[in-house]
Scaffold this motif. Structure first.
Motif, PDB file in Angstrom:
ATOM      1  N   ALA A 168       1.843 -10.559  -4.835  1.00 55.36           N
ATOM      2  CA  ALA A 168       3.044 -10.153  -5.992  1.00 55.36           C
ATOM      3  C   ALA A 168       2.447  -8.962  -6.525  1.00 55.36           C
ATOM      4  O   ALA A 168       3.516  -7.293  -6.388  1.00 55.36           O
ATOM      5  N   ASP A 169       1.311  -8.848  -6.796  1.00 54.44           N
ATOM      6  CA  ASP A 169       0.760  -7.661  -6.993  1.00 54.44           C
ATOM      7  C   ASP A 169       0.487  -6.274  -6.518  1.00 54.44           C
ATOM      8  O   ASP A 169       1.569  -5.262  -6.678  1.00 54.44           O
ATOM      9  N   ALA A 170       0.689  -6.272  -5.470  1.00 59.29           N
ATOM     10  CA  ALA A 170       0.617  -5.719  -3.396  1.00 59.29           C
ATOM     11  C   ALA A 170       2.828  -5.160  -3.631  1.00 59.29           C
ATOM     12  O   ALA A 170       2.786  -4.228  -3.737  1.00 59.29           O
ATOM     13  N   LEU A 171       3.052  -6.083  -3.493  1.00 63.01           N
ATOM     14  CA  LEU A 171       4.497  -5.632  -3.815  1.00 63.01           C
ATOM     15  C   LEU A 171       5.271  -4.387  -5.202  1.00 63.01           C
ATOM     16  O   LEU A 171       5.447  -3.711  -4.767  1.00 63.01           O
ATOM     17  N   ARG A 172       4.964  -5.747  -6.557  1.00 59.02           N
ATOM     18  CA  ARG A 172       5.194  -4.176  -7.413  1.00 59.02           C
ATOM     19  C   ARG A 172       4.657  -2.762  -6.883  1.00 59.02           C
ATOM     20  O   ARG A 172       5.149  -1.852  -7.540  1.00 59.02           O
ATOM     21  N   ALA A 173       3.381  -2.739  -6.901  1.00 57.41           N
ATOM     22  CA  ALA A 173       2.920  -1.055  -6.564  1.00 57.41           C
ATOM     23  C   ALA A 173       3.568  -0.670  -5.286  1.00 57.41           C
ATOM     24  O   ALA A 173       3.542   0.512  -5.638  1.00 57.41           O
ATOM     25  N   PHE A 174       3.864  -0.702  -4.134  1.00 60.48           N
ATOM     26  CA  PHE A 174       4.658  -0.775  -3.094  1.00 60.48           C
ATOM     27  C   PHE A 174       5.993  -0.429  -3.951  1.00 60.48           C
ATOM     28  O   PHE A 174       6.789   0.788  -3.319  1.00 60.48           O
ATOM     29  N   MET A 175       6.870  -1.193  -4.397  1.00 59.72           N
ATOM     30  CA  MET A 175       7.505  -0.593  -4.658  1.00 59.72           C
ATOM     31  C   MET A 175       8.129   0.808  -5.583  1.00 59.72           C
ATOM     32  O   MET A 175       9.075   1.402  -6.156  1.00 59.72           O
ATOM     33  N   LYS A 176       6.521   0.365  -7.081  1.00 59.45           N
ATOM     34  CA  LYS A 176       6.397   1.740  -7.975  1.00 59.45           C
ATOM     35  C   LYS A 176       6.140   2.927  -7.092  1.00 59.45           C
ATOM     36  O   LYS A 176       6.584   4.144  -7.710  1.00 59.45           O
ATOM     37  N   HIS A 177       5.713   2.773  -5.842  1.00 61.64           N
ATOM     38  CA  HIS A 177       4.781   4.164  -4.901  1.00 61.64           C
ATOM     39  C   HIS A 177       6.088   4.207  -4.042  1.00 61.64           C
ATOM     40  O   HIS A 177       6.210   6.041  -3.357  1.00 61.64           O
ATOM     41  N   ILE A 178       6.611   3.666  -3.070  1.00 59.31           N
ATOM     42  CA  ILE A 178       7.310   4.346  -1.782  1.00 59.31           C
ATOM     43  C   ILE A 178       8.621   3.931  -2.139  1.00 59.31           C
ATOM     44  O   ILE A 178       9.361   2.729  -1.633  1.00 59.31           O
TER      45      ILE A 178
END
Length: 264
Positions: A181-191
């Motif tokens: 879940a943390d990785a998905l949030r980071a992904f949606m924020k940066h990519i």
């Protein structure tokens, strides 16, 4: 009385926590154990010294005061305030990230006067993403029409099936499957676009041999890899062309011809 408290892995990922001296980090965690169920404790440097650093023969009360100041500014992890003739400490967003025992005694310490604490992410307990406003401030757009604080819950992000599919592909390839879940949030924020996604995917494929050569626990967490833009690291690419043979000088050629095919 000291109490059992929870420490989240996010504590060690917070960059502002990383700027503290190690003794300030220990003091901060120690304050949690001394605080009541609301995250409040009376500011008594000698008490902190005797409870948290009882075996330290060098530290003084003045050191404790200096470290408390570091915890309250410039990135406030605690609020220091005075009521009557006593000084108190409030750990920011303590109740949100600590699950206290249901039978723990209620707080008898007054809260900070005229302070509303607003948080935006998981690291806000540690102070780096927290803002405060007092009754003397102008009306905040975060307040509702009735003057009460608006809901702390952020509006849900609109689903983005295409980028979620990109993330699924990337996450399946990444050699450590934790905190999805943390990785998905980071992904949606940066990519944000396909070009950047292709770049990060190619970079990951390049880095896979190096990442897989490490024990899993020493590989960055997926969210950490994304937040630190590790796709910008130097690529681990193989040599594209074989090494060229060393050219012989004219003198070497003449010498070889004189020796003949048998080397004599």
């Amino acid at each position: 009385m000291m109490r059992s408290r929870i420490i989240s892995p996010a504590f060690f990922e917070d960059e502002h926590i990383g700027e503290l001296e190690w003794v300030q980090m220990v003091l901060f965690i120690g304050i949690w154990t001394l605080s009541d169920r609301e995250g409040r404790v009376e500011e008594r440097p000698l008490y902190f010294l005797s409870e948290l650093f009882r075996y330290n023969k060098v530290m003084t009360c003045d050191d404790i005061v200096r470290h408390l100041q570091a915890l309250s500014s410039p990135h406030p992890f605690i609020i220091r305030y005075e009521v009557g003739n006593k000084r108190f400490i409030q750990v920011k967003n303590f109740s949100k990230y600590q699950h206290v025992h249901p039978h723990e005694r209620k707080s008898t310490i007054p809260p900070p006067p005229d302070v509303i604490t607003l948080s935006s992410d998981v690291s806000s307990m540690y102070g780096s993403s927290t803002s405060t406003s007092t009754s003397k401030d102008p009306p905040s757009p975060l307040n509702g029409s009735n003057g009460k604080p608006a809901s702390k819950r952020a509006p849900a992000a609109k689903p983005d099936p295409e980028r979620e599919a990109w993330f699924t592909e990337w996450y399946a390839l990444y050699p450590r499957h934790e905190a999805k879940a943390d990785a998905l949030r980071a992904f949606m924020k940066h990519i944000k676009n396909r070009e950047l996604y292709r770049l990060m995917l190619a970079a990951l494929k390049s880095q896979l041999p190096r990442l897989q050569s490490k024990e899993t626990e020493y590989r960055p967490l997926p969210a950490t890899w994304i937040n630190q833009a590790r796709w910008e690291d130097e690529a681990d690419t193989p040599m594209l062309f074989p090494a060229q043979p060393k050219l012989m000088s004219a003198r070497d050629v003449i010498a070889a011809q004189r020796q003949g095919p048998d080397g004599n």
